[in-house]
Design a protein around this motif. Structure first.
Motif, PDB file in Angstrom:
ATOM      1  N   TYR A   1      -7.088  -6.507  -0.887  1.00  0.00           N
ATOM      2  CA  TYR A   1      -7.707  -5.495  -1.741  1.00  0.00           C
ATOM      3  C   TYR A   1      -9.229  -5.548  -1.665  1.00  0.00           C
ATOM      4  O   TYR A   1      -9.898  -4.512  -1.716  1.00  0.00           O
ATOM      5  N   VAL A   2      -9.777  -6.748  -1.534  1.00  0.00           N
ATOM      6  CA  VAL A   2     -11.235  -6.862  -1.357  1.00  0.00           C
ATOM      7  C   VAL A   2     -11.658  -6.206  -0.047  1.00  0.00           C
ATOM      8  O   VAL A   2     -12.636  -5.451   0.017  1.00  0.00           O
ATOM      9  N   ASN A   3     -10.905  -6.469   1.014  1.00  0.00           N
ATOM     10  CA  ASN A   3     -11.192  -5.879   2.322  1.00  0.00           C
ATOM     11  C   ASN A   3     -11.071  -4.356   2.274  1.00  0.00           C
ATOM     12  O   ASN A   3     -11.908  -3.628   2.831  1.00  0.00           O
TER      13      ASN A   3
ATOM     14  N   THR B   1     -13.461   1.050   2.207  1.00  0.00           N
ATOM     15  CA  THR B   1     -13.641   2.340   1.532  1.00  0.00           C
ATOM     16  C   THR B   1     -15.119   2.623   1.294  1.00  0.00           C
ATOM     17  O   THR B   1     -15.580   3.755   1.496  1.00  0.00           O
ATOM     18  N   GLN B   2     -15.861   1.591   0.878  1.00  0.00           N
ATOM     19  CA  GLN B   2     -17.302   1.756   0.656  1.00  0.00           C
ATOM     20  C   GLN B   2     -18.017   2.124   1.949  1.00  0.00           C
ATOM     21  O   GLN B   2     -18.885   3.006   1.957  1.00  0.00           O
TER      22      GLN B   2
ATOM     23  N   LYS C   1       0.813  -1.215   0.000  1.00  0.00           N
ATOM     24  CA  LYS C   1       0.000   0.000   0.000  1.00  0.00           C
ATOM     25  C   LYS C   1       0.846   1.264   0.000  1.00  0.00           C
ATOM     26  O   LYS C   1       0.355   2.330  -0.369  1.00  0.00           O
TER      27      LYS C   1
ATOM     28  N   PHE D   1     -11.482  -2.490  -0.334  1.00  0.00           N
ATOM     29  CA  PHE D   1     -12.611  -1.974  -1.118  1.00  0.00           C
ATOM     30  C   PHE D   1     -13.853  -1.812  -0.252  1.00  0.00           C
ATOM     31  O   PHE D   1     -14.519  -0.771  -0.287  1.00  0.00           O
ATOM     32  N   PHE D   2     -14.163  -2.844   0.551  1.00  0.00           N
ATOM     33  CA  PHE D   2     -15.351  -2.767   1.402  1.00  0.00           C
ATOM     34  C   PHE D   2     -15.185  -1.704   2.490  1.00  0.00           C
ATOM     35  O   PHE D   2     -16.154  -1.012   2.837  1.00  0.00           O
TER      36      PHE D   2
END
Length: 347
Positions: free
Chosen positions: A140-142, A147-148, A70, A144-145
């Protein structure tokens, strides 16, 4: 994804992987008959073997990806991954060449007699590289969620702040208009001043108490509208002609407080109020599913003040914030009439 759900996902995945390994373990382990001791040995062996993918996955997931990937320090990240395998290689050799064969009689590799540090290093990479990529993908999935969720929380907070600002604009607007009417009334029709003060008290009580909540009972909102209309009629000394019609059953339906008053006030301000043949019409139909609200007035072409204030812009913004995709608003500005029609689905 909720944090608790994410934790359950991790726990569930490793349990399933462990159970899968157990199915193959009983086939490959030399067991003459199933005993408590033999079953315990297989369970323990498979749990020990699971340590390596767990260590690789969570070191990458919790440390290397957040600190290096990151931060876009990719070269250092690649070196760190190889360093991780180098550190685990002697542990892998000790477990597979000494502990499992000597303590549990478990022989995982045909080339056990040739197993050394470098062969353990290669085997470790070959068997576990997938967990490096898997942990990258999950990170990256984590992210993304997360951030949402942060975006949704920010939008919700902004909506709450904006609603509070809009309500702060509504209250003084009504207060000043009503006080002006009472001020005139005390000089022209003092006998009705007491009644006007009582109605103003009811208005303020509703505005200060109920409007702080997101929703209020529709019955209280109707009472508020009635008080506004009656107070306006008192201020006009009987020269205001307003037709209020309410149909349907008023039960426990709830509505955003002060969401209808701007439509009514707009008719008072810009409509003809003293024509008995063309009264201001306020119609409300209440069902178990929705509210139909309509305000129709003849336009006052002699009105010099064309400023709309916060009025309709305010209420349209509040509708969009409180009732997204749950309302239909139609405004018809014709030559002689102005009509507002609102259909509102109960939340």
């Amino acid at each position: 994804m909720k944090k608790s759900h994410f934790v359950y996902f991790h726990i569930g995945y490793w349990i399933i992987l462990w159970l899968k390994e157990l199915l193959f373990g009983f086939q490959t382990y030399n067991i003459d008959e199933l005993t408590f001791s033999s079953v315990a040995s297989v369970l323990t062996v498979k749990l020990i073997i699971l340590i390596f993918p767990l260590c690789i996955f969570y070191t990458n997931f919790l440390l290397l990806v957040p600190k290096l990937v990151k931060a876009k320090r990719i070269f250092l990240y690649i070196l760190s991954v190889f360093a991780l395998f180098l550190i685990l290689a002697p542990v892998h050799h000790y477990v597979y060449a000494i502990i499992l064969p000597q303590k549990f009689g478990w022989y995982s590799y045909a080339y056990l007699d040739k197993l050394n540090f470098w062969l353990s290093f290669q085997t470790l990479i070959f068997e576990n590289y997938v967990y490096v990529f898997f942990s990258l993908a999950i990170s990256y999935v984590n992210a993304f969620f997360e951030t949402q969720q942060k975006q949704e929380a920010l939008e919700k907070e902004q909506a709450i702040t904006e609603l509070a600002y809009l309500k702060s604009q509504i209250n003084p607007h009504f207060l000043f208009n009503t006080l002006n009417d009472i001020y005139a009334l005390t000089y022209q029709q003092a006998k009705e001043a007491t009644e006007a003060v009582l109605k103003l008290s009811a208005l303020l009580r509703y505005m200060l108490k109920e409007s702080n909540d997101k929703f209020a009972l529709i019955g209280k909102e109707i009472d508020y509208l009635k008080n506004v209309i009656e107070l306006f009629e008192i201020g006009q000394k009987g020269n205001a002609f307003i037709h209020l019609e309410i149909k349907g059953s008023v039960d426990q339906q709830q509505i955003a407080p002060l969401i209808l008053i701007n439509f009514v006030e707009n008719a008072f301000k810009h409509g003809v109020i003293n024509d008995p043949e063309n009264p201001i019409q306020i119609m409300m139909s209440i069902t178990a599913d929705h509210l139909d609200f309509k305000v129709l007035n003849k336009k006052n072409h002699d009105q010099k003040d064309q400023t709309g204030g916060i009025g309709l812009t305010n209420v349209q913004r509040r509708l969009a914030l409180i009732y997204p995709e749950k309302y239909q608003l139609q405004i018809m500005d014709e030559n002689d009439t102005f009509t507002v029609t609102l259909k509102l689905n109960w939340t």
